[in-house]
Scaffold this active site. Structure first.
Site, PDB file in Angstrom:
ATOM      1  N   HIS A 172       1.134   4.800  -2.449  1.00 44.58           N
ATOM      2  CA  HIS A 172       0.727   5.624  -3.600  1.00 44.58           C
ATOM      3  C   HIS A 172       1.996   6.302  -4.102  1.00 44.58           C
ATOM      4  CE1 HIS A 172      -3.593   5.340  -2.507  1.00 44.58           C
ATOM      5  NE2 HIS A 172      -3.078   5.191  -1.292  1.00 44.58           N
ATOM      6  N   HIS A 228      -9.603   0.832  -1.180  1.00 46.67           N
ATOM      7  CA  HIS A 228      -9.577   1.491   0.120  1.00 46.67           C
ATOM      8  C   HIS A 228     -10.989   1.393   0.708  1.00 46.67           C
ATOM      9  CE1 HIS A 228      -5.811   3.090  -1.257  1.00 46.67           C
ATOM     10  NE2 HIS A 228      -5.687   3.958  -0.260  1.00 46.67           N
ATOM     11  N   HIS A 232       0.857  -1.200   0.000  1.00 40.60           N
ATOM     12  CA  HIS A 232       0.000   0.000   0.000  1.00 40.60           C
ATOM     13  C   HIS A 232       0.883   1.237   0.000  1.00 40.60           C
ATOM     14  CE1 HIS A 232      -3.821   2.034   1.885  1.00 40.60           C
ATOM     15  NE2 HIS A 232      -3.177   2.867   1.091  1.00 40.60           N
ATOM     16  N   ASP A 235       1.690   4.035   2.749  1.00 39.85           N
ATOM     17  CA  ASP A 235       0.634   4.873   2.170  1.00 39.85           C
ATOM     18  C   ASP A 235       1.212   6.035   1.343  1.00 39.85           C
ATOM     19  OD1 ASP A 235      -2.009   5.451   1.564  1.00 39.85           O
ATOM     20  OD2 ASP A 235      -2.549   6.216   3.533  1.00 39.85           O
ATOM     21  N   ASP A 236       1.548   7.138   2.000  1.00 37.72           N
ATOM     22  CA  ASP A 236       2.099   8.321   1.315  1.00 37.72           C
ATOM     23  C   ASP A 236       3.312   8.804   2.124  1.00 37.72           C
ATOM     24  OD1 ASP A 236      -0.126   8.933  -0.776  1.00 37.72           O
ATOM     25  OD2 ASP A 236      -1.187   8.592   1.112  1.00 37.72           O
ATOM     26  N   GLU A 283     -11.244   3.318   6.076  1.00 29.26           N
ATOM     27  CA  GLU A 283     -10.196   4.246   6.552  1.00 29.26           C
ATOM     28  C   GLU A 283     -10.937   5.341   7.319  1.00 29.26           C
ATOM     29  OE1 GLU A 283      -8.231   6.468   3.430  1.00 29.26           O
ATOM     30  OE2 GLU A 283      -6.582   7.111   4.739  1.00 29.26           O
TER      31      GLU A 283
END
Ligand code: ADE
Ligand code: ZN
Length: 335
Positions: free
Chosen positions: A21, A195, A19, A276-277, A198
């Site tokens: 991005h 997703h 996961h 994630d980011d 969340e």
């Protein structure tokens, strides 16, 4: 020899990232470099000012700045450089395999051709020091018809994509909004993820499974609000790609000590840890593991389970999976 501390174990153990991005790996320094290279004006005067703006109140407040950051990506080489930088960082964190999300609509909406995006990201994956594959995400705040246009653009490139996902603003955009496009992706033989849970309710996790037929849930941390759903996720061993630093930065949990990762694992769920980011949330894979170690009672048994879960849930062939699981087991047997 004494057993190494848990902080050392989580950093050194082999792991997969499921996961990430890729646009969320764009560091402020690279944003400024690309802005200069491409003659794009930024709303912030310096790297420090941009980084200082990374204080988020919820998912939407992050997404607004994340899409603005991605505006510096114009040429194939920009996508290559961003992806190569992420893959080098992942390699340094003992990530053996990464499944990378990308958001083509963020770029095609600005006039960047689909080919430019995928060719740059793909070429970096081919040159990477680890194995890396691509999952194309549809932006859920846009319409299903726009997702279908994106899938049409992807058709000549299906050899470069292992699956599709669903990201962006969750609340008010339930998975079932994308039933038709996901069904088409399923018939194309693509892997499916979304997703869900969340910021959105546990019901979104259920419809992602039952309507979209996804194989993994990205985040999914709100599942604990529904005991019947938890029992199902455990029974069916549906992987959850949990992102601890993201969840704290986006205020899903007040602080890391309130995170439910250990509860998920102890309930028998197939949780994994992911970044994630990472450029926006305070770090890459090992930063996530260390933040968990420092705030929660993570044991070596939990760490081993997380490493095993990451390879069990990966979209890789059975031989590669076994090779990675053997490496995890060997690593823990030597402690
Ligand atoms: N796009 C990038 N990061 C995301 C996240 N955490 N949730 C939804 N969409 C995203
Ligand atoms: Zn995400």
């Amino acid at each position: 020899m004494p057993t190494p501390a848990i902080r050392t174990i989580v950093q050194q153990m082999p792991k997969a990232e499921l996961h990430i991005h890729i646009e969320g790996s764009l560091e402020p320094e690279l944003i400024f470099e690309l802005a200069q290279r491409n003659g794009v004006a930024l709303a912030y005067p310096s790297v420090e000012a941009l980084r200082a703006a990374y204080a988020f109140s919820d998912l939407q407040s992050f997404l607004d700045i994340y899409y603005a950051g991605a505006s510096v990506l114009l040429q194939e080489q920009d996508f290559y450089d961003m992806t190569a930088a992420y893959l080098a960082r992942a390699h340094a964190d003992q990530v053996r395999h990464a499944e990378i999300f990308f958001d083509p609509q963020t770029h095609t909406a600005r006039g960047v051709p689909f080919e430019t995006v995928i060719n740059g990201i793909w070429r970096a994956c081919q040159d990477a020091p680890i194995s890396a594959t691509l999952i194309m995400c549809f932006l859920r705040h846009l319409s299903e018809d726009e997702a279908i246009v994106t899938l049409d653009q992807a058709m000549p490139h299906l050899d470069k994509i292992i699956g599709v996902g669903l990201d962006s603003s969750e609340r008010g955009h339930p998975p079932e909004k994308f039933a038709r496009v996901f069904e088409r992706c399923r018939t194309l033989g693509l892997h499916l993820v979304a997703h869900a849970g969340e910021e959105g309710p546990p019901a979104y996790i259920e419809t992602a499974l039952d309507v979209l037929n996804v194989e993994r849930i990205d985040h999914g941390v709100r599942c604990l609000e529904d005991p019947a759903l938890v029992a199902r996720l455990a029974r069916e061993q549906i992987a959850l790609t949990v992102c601890p630093l993201s969840n704290v930065k986006l205020r899903v949990f007040d602080d890391m000590s309130a995170h439910n990762l250990i509860t998920l694992l102890d309930a028998g769920l197939a949780a994994t840890v992911n970044s994630d980011d990472p450029a926006y949330f305070g770090g890459y894979m090992n930063a996530n593991f260390l933040a968990v170690c420092d705030a929660l009672p993570l044991t070596a048994a939990h760490a081993r389970q997380l490493a095993r879960n990451s390879f069990t849930a990966a979209f890789i062939d059975p031989q590669a999976r076994q090779r990675h699981l053997d490496e995890v087991d060997h690593y823990f047997s030597t402690l």
